[in-house]
Design an enzyme around this catalytic site. Structure first.
Site, mmCIF file in Angstrom:
data_model
loop_
_atom_site.group_PDB
_atom_site.id
_atom_site.type_symbol
_atom_site.label_atom_id
_atom_site.label_comp_id
_atom_site.label_asym_id
_atom_site.label_seq_id
_atom_site.Cartn_x
_atom_site.Cartn_y
_atom_site.Cartn_z
ATOM 1 N N TRP A 30 0.812 -1.213 0.000
ATOM 2 C CA TRP A 30 0.000 0.000 0.000
ATOM 3 C C TRP A 30 0.850 1.270 0.000
ATOM 4 O O TRP A 30 0.335 2.357 -0.282
ATOM 5 C CB TRP A 30 -0.930 0.009 1.215
ATOM 6 N N ASP A 31 2.133 1.142 0.305
ATOM 7 C CA ASP A 31 3.046 2.290 0.265
ATOM 8 C C ASP A 31 2.910 3.037 -1.058
ATOM 9 O O ASP A 31 2.998 4.269 -1.109
ATOM 10 C CB ASP A 31 4.506 1.846 0.369
ATOM 11 N N GLU A 68 1.458 -1.983 13.131
ATOM 12 C CA GLU A 68 1.573 -3.438 13.061
ATOM 13 C C GLU A 68 1.962 -4.076 14.389
ATOM 14 O O GLU A 68 2.095 -5.305 14.473
ATOM 15 C CB GLU A 68 2.571 -3.810 11.958
ATOM 16 N N LYS A 76 3.898 1.476 16.178
ATOM 17 C CA LYS A 76 5.048 1.263 15.294
ATOM 18 C C LYS A 76 5.201 2.414 14.313
ATOM 19 O O LYS A 76 6.306 2.884 14.043
ATOM 20 C CB LYS A 76 4.876 -0.051 14.519
#
Length: 780
Positions: free
Chosen positions: A352-353, A494, A610
Site C-alpha cells: 500500500w506504500d 503493526e 510502530k
C-alpha cells in the site's frame, strides 16, 4: 571502519574504507537502475559477503511449491575475477578503498589501491545504466600498476547464470551463443512463469591502449554450466595499463504490455546486440548527463540555506535518483517493490506504500506515471476478488502483497518460528491488514480529481471504486444496535493485531463507500453512465446492493474524539497501560529490542505504536479534523511511537509542520532522510526503502512547501525550517502548473501555465491568475 562522505556541492556520495561485514549498505544505496532494470552495487570480486542482484521489473517467478512468486535474480554479467601473477585479487581492510555514486550522471565508481607481492596497483571500476535505452548498461575495469616490474594478469569476464535468490534457483539454462567477435549471448527462462530472458555481452579489452583480438591463446572462449565468458591474459607495467569495457543488454518477455514469445524476445535481443557493438561507455555517460538533468527538473525543487540545507538538498536528489531507479515508466504491468530493484527484501512485492507515498509524487508532476501505477492495480482486480473469496467475502479485496498483477495475493503464509513453542507463526498481515482496498479507492479518486482523466475512470476507475466498496459491505459485521463494525484486524500500527474497529481502516472504508455511492448516483443520472454501470455489473461475478452500501456507510463505527480530543486507534488501545517508550524510539529497528528483551515485551502490551496510524488518518483525511483535534492526537501518539517503520517519520514530520512544531518536525525530517543515506551501516542491508525515499519529496513539498490537495481543493501554507533560507517548487493540478517560492517571511504563488486556479492560501480562498504575494504564517 568505513565512512560515508557527502559531497553536497558536486552531489556525490562516497564510501571510504572497506569491511567485509559492512558491505550491504552501499550495495543498496549505490544501486543503479532506470525503472526497467536494477543493479545492486556489489563489488566485482565474487565473495560470500556480497549479494549480487540483477532484476528486470516484472520478471517474477515461484521457485518451488512452498514459495510465493518473487522478483527473480537474473544472470550476473558484472562479477569479474582478476588474477595478478596467478594470485586472485581479493579485497581486505588494508587496501585503500573508495566507492562513490555520482547523482549527476548515475555513475558508480570504485577505486582500490592494493599492494600485491611487493607491487602496488590501482584498480578503477565504473558502471552506468543507460537512461535513454533502458535495456542497456555498461562497465569498465582498469588496472594500473604503480610500482614494480611488469605483471602478468588474467581476467575472466563472463555471463554467470548460477545466480539465486538466497538459494532459490528461478531460471533454467538455455543457449549460449557467440554472435561475433567478443559478443556473447546467453538465454535463460524462468522455471515456473516461463518468461524468457536473453542477455548480450560485448567486450573490448585494451593493453597499453591497444585493443586485443579474441580467438587466440590469450583470449579464449570459456563455457561451463550456466556460464559463458572469456579468459583474457595480458601484461601491465608502470605507465602501461589494462582496460576492459563491457557493454551489456537484456531483453525479456515482459518488455511490452503484452507478454512476448521467444521469437519476439530473440528478435529484440539480436537488435540490441547490433546496438551494443556500436556504442561505448563514454557515449552512455554523455547522454546520461542530459537525461538526469531532465529527471531532476521533472520534480523541480530547490532548497537554499546553510550546511544542513545543502545536505537536505542532496538527500532530496538522492530520493529522486532512486525513484527513477525503481518506478516503472514503460509499462502498467508492474509497480514498485518495497525495496525497489535494489535487493531481495520483501521479494519485490508491492504494498500500500505505493498509493500513499509514491503515486502522489507523480500525480502532481507526471500524471501519466501515476495512471500506470493505478492501471497495474486494475490488472490485478481478479486477484483481489479471489482474495476476498478466501475469507468467504465478495468484492475486490486487494492483496496485502502483489507481484505480477494477475498473481493475486503473494504474502507468504508462514513467518518465523515462535521462540517458545518452536512452531512457525502465520503472517498475520495476510489476513488482518485489510485497508488496501480503501487505500486504492482513495488514490483512484484523487487521481481523477487532479487530472479529470475521464477515460481512465470509464475503463477502470469506477469499477475499482465500486468493487472495493462491495468488499466492505461483505466484510463488516452488523451489531444488535444496527451499527456495523470491523473486527479482528491490524491497522498501519503493526504492533497491534487482532484488534477491532481500527480508526484508519474504518475511516478509509467509509470514504470508499462514500465515493462508490457518489459515483453510482452520478453514473445513474445519464444514459452513458448507465451503460458504464451495466458493463461493470456484467464483469462482477456476484450481486451487490446499493441500499446495503448506503446503510453501511451511514452506520459504520467511527472512532470519534473523546472529551480530551483523543481518537482511539482501535477499541482496545486506550485501555492499555501507558509507559515510557523513549528508549525504543528512532532506533532504525526497534523491533529487535522490543521482541528480544523483557522491557520490550512489557511495552508491546502497552500503548505502543510502530508507525503513524491515527496521525496518518489526520494526514490523509486532514479536512475531517480540527487543528485542536490534530494537535491533541499528535501530542498523545508521538511519545508512544517508535517510528520503526520507515514510513512513519515523514507523516509525523508533515503533521508537526502543519502544527508549527518546527523543532520536532525537523528532527523527524532528518531522521527520515538518514534511514537510507545516513551512517548506520545496517539500515539498508536488504535494499533501500522505496516508500520512505519517495516520501522525502512529500516532506519537502507537502510539509515545508505547505501544498496539499484535500477534498478536491488545493491548499498552500508554507513555512521554512531555521536551516533553510529559500524553497522553490512546482506542481501541476487540474492541468495548471504553479510555481511556489518560499522565503522566511513571505512567499509567492505564480501560475506558470494553464487556467486560473482556486487555491486556499493560509486557509483563505484566492484565484491564482498570475503572480501573487503572501505572508508566511508562523503560528496557528
Amino acid at each position: 571502519m568505513p565512512k560515508l562522505i557527502y559531497d553536497t556541492k558536486n552531489f556525490i556520495i562516497e564510501q571510504r574504507g572497506f569491511n567485509s561485514l559492512l558491505t550491504k549498505k552501499s550495495e543498496s544505496i549505490f544501486s543503479q537502475g532506470n525503472g526497467y532494470l536494477g543493479l545492486r552495487a556489489t563489488d566485482e570480486e565474487k565473495n560470500v559477503y556480497n549479494k549480487e542482484d540483477f532484476f528486470v521489473n516484472g520478471i517474477f517467478n515461484r521457485g518451488d511449491r512452498t514459495e510465493v512468486s518473487e522478483l527473480a535474480n537474473l544472470a550476473d554479467l558484472l562479477k569479474t575475477s582478476i588474477f595478478i601473477d596467478d594470485e586472485i585479487f581479493m579485497l581486505n581492510r588494508r587496501m585503500k578503498y573508495r566507492k562513490s555514486l555520482d547523482l549527476k550522471n548515475g555513475i558508480l565508481k570504485r577505486e582500490v589501491e592494493a599492494k600485491i607481492k611487493n607491487k602496488k596497483f590501482l584498480f578503477v571500476f565504473k558502471r552506468i545504466v543507460s537512461q535513454t535505452n533502458k535495456q542497456i548498461y555498461a562497465q569498465t575495469i582498469e588496472i594500473k600498476q604503480l610500482t614494480g616490474e611488469k605483471t602478468c594478469i588474467k581476467i575472466f569476464p563472463m555471463i554467470d547464470g548460477q545466480t539465486t535468490n538466497s538459494g532459490i534457483q528461478h531460471l533454467d539454462e538455455g543457449k549460449k551463443t557467440l554472435l561475433s567477435e567478443s559478443l556473447l549471448q546467453y538465454q535463460e527462462q524462468t522455471n515456473q512463469s516461463n518468461h524468457w530472458v536473453i542477455h548480450n555481452l560485448k567486450l573490448r579489452a585494451y593493453a597499453n591502449n591497444k585493443i586485443l583480438k579474441s580467438g587466440n591463446d590469450d583470449y579464449v572462449l570459456k563455457m561451463a554450466r550456466r556460464q559463458v565468458g572469456y579468459l583474457i591474459k595480458s601484461e601491465v607495467s608502470v605507465n602501461k595499463p589494462f582496460k576492459l569495457e563491457k557493454i551489456m543488454s537484456v531483453s525479456t518477455s515482459v518488455d511490452n504490455d503484452e507478454i512476448l514469445n521467444y521469437d519476439n524476445v530473440k528478435e529484440n535481443a539480436d537488435k540490441l546486440a547490433k546496438t551494443i557493438e556500436e556504442i561505448k561507455f563514454k557515449d552512455i555517460e554523455k547522454q546520461n548527463k542530459i537525461d538526469y538533468d531532465k529527471i531532476y527538473k521533472q520534480f523541480d525543487v530547490k532548497i537554499e540555506g546553510n550546511k544542513e540545507a545543502k545536505y537536505d538538498l542532496l538527500a532530496l536528489k538522492f530520493s529522486i535518483y532512486h525513484m527513477n531507479n525503481f518506478v516503472p515508466t514503460h509499462s502498467s504491468n508492474m509497480s514498485v517493490g518495497a525495496k525497489g530493484l535494489s535487493g531481495e527484501g520483501y521479494q519485490g512485492h508491492c504494498y500500500w506504500d505505493t498509493e500513499f507515498f509514491i503515486v502522489p509524487n507523480y500525480l502532481f508532476t507526471n500524471p501519466k506515471i501515476a495512471r500506470n501505477l493505478l492501471e497495474y492495480r486494475y490488472k490485478g482486480i481478479e486477484g483481489a476478488r479471489e482474495k476476498a473469496a478466501e475469507g468467504n467475502y465478495i468484492g475486490a479485496q486487494y492483496p496485502w502483497e502483489m507481484a505480477w498483477p494477475t498473481d493475486g495475493e503473494v504474502t507468504p503464509y508462514w513467518g518465523q518460528p515462535d521462540i517458545v513453542t518452536g512452531k512457525q507463526i502465520p503472517i498475520a498481515s495476510r489476513k488482518q491488514e485489510i485497508h488496501v482496498p480503501g487505500d486504492i479507492a482513495f488514490a483512484v479518486d484523487q487521481y481523477f480529481q487532479v487530472t479529470n482523466d475521464q477515460d481512465f475512470m470509464n475503463k477502470m476507475g469506477y469499477e475499482m471504486i465500486i468493487d472495493t466498496a462491495i468488499f466492505w459491505t461483505s466484510r463488516v459485521e452488523k451489531m444488535a444496535n444496527n451499527k456495523y463494525q470491523i473486527t479482528d484486524v491490524m491497522g498501519p500500527n503493526e504492533y497491534k493485531g487482532n484488534i477491532d474497529n481500527n480508526n484508519f481502516i474504518n475511516l478509509v472504508a467509509k470514504r470508499n463507500l462514500e465515493l462508490a455511492i457518489d459515483y453510482i448516483n452520478k453514473l445513474s443520472s445519464n444514459s452513458e453512465g448507465l451503460k458504464i454501470l451495466d458493463d461493470i455489473n456484467k464483469k462482477l461475478p456476484y450481486k451487490w446492493n446499493l441500499n446495503l452500501m448506503i446503510d453501511v456507510k451511514d452506520n459504520l463505527i467511527q472512532q470519534l474524539p473523546n472529551e480530551n480530543n483523543i481518537i482511539a486507534e482501535n477499541d482496545q488501545f486506550l485501555s492499555l497501560p501507558r509507559m515510557d517508550i523513549s528508549d525504543f524510539q528512532l532506533l532504525g529497528d526497534a523491533g529487535k529490542k522490543l521482541f528480544n528483551t523483557k522491557e520490550g515485551h512489557k511495552r508491546l502490551g502497552a500503548q505502543l505504536v510502530k508507525q503513524a496510524d491515527v496521525i496518518l488518518s489526520t494526514f490523509i483525511f486532514n479536512e475531517l479534523f480540527s487543528r485542536e483535534v490534530v494537535r491533541a492526537n499528535f501530542d498523545f501518539y508521538e511519545p508512544v511511537t517508535t517510528h520503526d517503520s520507515s514510513l512513519s517519520p515523514t507523516t509525523y514530520s508533515i503533521k508537526a509542520i502543519d502544527l508549527r512544531k518546527m523543532d520536532i518536525a525537523y528532527k523527524l525530517f532528518k531522521y527520515s532522510l538518514n534511514i537510507d543515506m545516513g551512517t548506520n551501516f545496517h539500515s539498508a542491508d536488504a535494499g533501500i526503502h522505496a516508500g520512505s525515499l519517495a516520501a522525502i519529496w512529500q516532506s519537502v513539498v507537502f510539509g515545508y512547501g505547505g501544498f496539499r490537495f484535500l477534498n478536491k481543493n488545493v491548499y498552500i501554507s508554507p513555512i521554512l525550517p531555521n536551516q533553510w533560507t529559500k524553497l522553490t517548487y512546482s506542481i501541476t493540478v487540474k492541468n495548471t502548473k504553479l510555481k511556489v517560492s518560499v522565503n522566511k517571511n513571505d512567499f509567492t504563488i505564480e501560475k506558470v501555465s494553464g487556467n486560473d486556479l482556486k487555491v486556499y492560501v493560509n486557509e483563505q480562498e484566492y484565484l491564482i491568475s498570475n503572480k501573487h504575494n503572501f505572508k508566511v504564517i508562523t503560528k496557528w
